[in-house]
Design a protein around this motif. Structure first.
Motif, PDB file in Angstrom:
ATOM      1  N   GLY A 284       0.827  -1.192   0.000  1.00  0.00           N
ATOM      2  CA  GLY A 284       0.000   0.000   0.000  1.00  0.00           C
ATOM      3  C   GLY A 284       0.866   1.249   0.000  1.00  0.00           C
ATOM      4  O   GLY A 284       2.022   1.224  -0.443  1.00  0.00           O
TER       5      GLY A 284
ATOM      6  N   PHE B 275      -4.966  -1.006   0.167  1.00  0.00           N
ATOM      7  CA  PHE B 275      -3.829  -0.187  -0.232  1.00  0.00           C
ATOM      8  C   PHE B 275      -3.666   1.006   0.710  1.00  0.00           C
ATOM      9  O   PHE B 275      -2.574   1.286   1.201  1.00  0.00           O
ATOM     10  N   ASN B 278      -2.767  -0.312   4.192  1.00  0.00           N
ATOM     11  CA  ASN B 278      -1.716  -1.325   4.308  1.00  0.00           C
ATOM     12  C   ASN B 278      -2.192  -2.538   5.110  1.00  0.00           C
ATOM     13  O   ASN B 278      -1.523  -2.996   6.044  1.00  0.00           O
TER      14      ASN B 278
END
Lengths: 338, 338
Positions: A284, B275, B278
């Motif tokens: 990410g 994303f 995370n």
């Protein structure tokens, strides 16, 4: 001040806008020494992200502290600093866990392609460095504001370990930094998927042991051969399209992880394949600040030279040309000097 | 032999079918001591998976070796064995990497709810144990053919570590085994999302420290409170529906992983959220064989008692009632005795 603004797809201008000033005690204003264009800036440039006409663009920069708010105690005017593109207080639970990009007070650099930039959480975000004595060092320090830590994050998320094979999908500046990261982390084979000769050269300089020019099924087959039919031990997805994601999962061995840092656009994750093959996905927005303690020393001692991704330097006035060069793949990454 | 067959949604029968026999040197035939019904058997039972009318069903069993092929050297007739539901040679690259469920010669138990079952890769798959002296031990050994290692896999995939908070989405037998796994691995808080009192009781016996009966937004809010707004350090997704997956990602803290073992049905992964926050996803078909070296001793020394998930025991003749009980949530998991 002069700042880059976007007005519509492929309409990048240098405009006069208000110079940022301190509005909150946690902020700092930076006089930009160098900024640059990011692969992710090409999404709005190509009209694939919504555009607010006239807004500033550019989130990567290094520079000199101009002014700090009253809560900023570790920096003073005149300090040279790296400015991670995502700002963080570096004290909240997410920052303490190393995910500074999910900070409770997260902010972003909004005028990195300009004369001045505002850092919303200056104390927790900025990273002091000696002012660079030459352009090569300037480039490498600038790369630490986003692209190098983002490539590093892909490798961390993919779980690259010494030995084995790492595959990097994407030969943009982030992908190239992913090659460098995988190499530094000790992957025995570092495979980059690239069909652009100048990028292949940088990849090799960064430690790529194999270059695969084929895409789709042929590219997958080439990687199957390199890995003796087993698949890659770690895959770094550094593009963000559905095709690149499908390729990443197709070449990952069972039990491995795809580390993704390309902002996903139109991606549909192959959940059944992930399940049947036990291939994970992790990654990410890179927690840039969290990696600088590790990465800056490597830049300073010369063990990595991520600045190589900047194959073009232009004065800020030529920013529109810089976008065009990157869009048309004539440049890997453009550094801009205000 | 008598075997359970499925003919249409909710049409489970006990039928006479050909008794399995050795067709390849790597195979073994097992006389089933006990089999059981899996939550995943309810997908076809409910008509949510395609059905081949008349095919046998049931992939979990323990039993006594009846006959082995010529390539099987470590087992002989009379041995009591645990039969991991996915068969593996335990020598290929994927097996050596611990992902036995992705074995190059993978196979599956196809008549676990029957008198006899065939193991396609007997040497690499079966796990010897002393014949159980009572029903409690029989239940726990039977749980090692799938449900306990699958719950364990969820915890491994989610990265459960000592301290911190693990959330288990799903209170089926796998979810309950996930609770047990997270507890054994040392999570300080083990939260189970369950609104069924009998399942809550088993979860507590397995080490759950918190039970959340709410679902959707309210359930997420309850977990936010337990984790002081930060989110869970590890999330075990043990259902496989889109709703359970969305809940899993909603409660996972940035930087954590969702470990998933529920066969995904209609799941659309929230890639943008993954994303931006995370939050990773890892898991899949559990590599049962790979965990037995670790889990069988824990069963034998009494440090875990996964057999508790079997709250119903029926003779094989009553298999259709067993399916009905599980479908209507009157039983957590049904053991079948041929």
């Amino acid at each position: 001040m002069r700042a880059t603004t976007i007005h519509a797809a492929r309409d990048i201008r240098l405009t006069d806008v208000a110079t940022p000033s301190i509005g909150s005690p946690t902020e700092a204003v930076i006089k930009v020494t160098a900024g640059c264009i990011c692969g992710s800036d090409l999404w709005p440039y190509r009209g694939e992200n919504p555009i607010t006409a006239g807004s500033t663009i550019g989130h990567e920069c290094v520079g000199v502290v101009e002014e700090v708010g009253s809560a900023v105690t570790s920096f003073k005017a005149g300090d040279f600093v790296i400015v991670p593109f995502c700002h963080c207080d570096n004290t909240c639970a997410h920052c303490r866990a190393g995910i500074t990009s999910a900070c409770e007070n997260v902010g972003f650099t909004e005028s990195g392609q300009a004369e001045y930039a505002l850092v919303t959480q200056a104390e927790g975000t900025m990273f002091k460095a000696e002012a660079p004595s030459d352009d090569d060092m300037l480039k490498s320090l600038l790369s630490l504001s986003d692209v190098m830590p983002t490539g590093w994050h892909a490798a961390v998320a993919a779980g690259v370990r010494p030995g084995g094979t790492a595959v990097v999908v994407g030969d943009g500046a982030v992908g190239l930094c992913g090659v460098l990261a995988a190499s530094v982390m000790g992957a025995e084979k570092v495979v980059v998927m690239s069909r652009h000769e100048p990028r292949q050269q940088i990849a090799k300089a960064f430690g790529a042991t194999h270059v695969i020019a084929e895409r789709g099924k042929e590219g997958e087959e080439a990687i199957r051969e390199i890995t003796a039919g087993v698949g890659a031990d770690a895959v770094l997805e550094c593009v963000g399209t559905d095709q690149s994601m499908q390729t990443a999962f197709a070449v990952a061995r069972p039990g491995s992880r795809v580390g993704f840092v390309g902002v996903p656009h139109g991606v549909e994750l192959p959940v059944r394949r992930m399940f049947q093959k036990n291939v994970g996905l992790f990654g990410g927005v890179a927690p840039v600040r969290a990696y600088l303690d590790e990465l800056l020393p490597k830049v300073l001692d010369g063990s990595i030279n991520p600045g190589l991704v900047f194959d073009s330097v232009r004065p800020l006035d030529e920013v529109a040309d810089g976008y065009r060069d990157m869009d048309e793949r004539r440049a890997v990454k453009v550094m801009l000097l205000p």
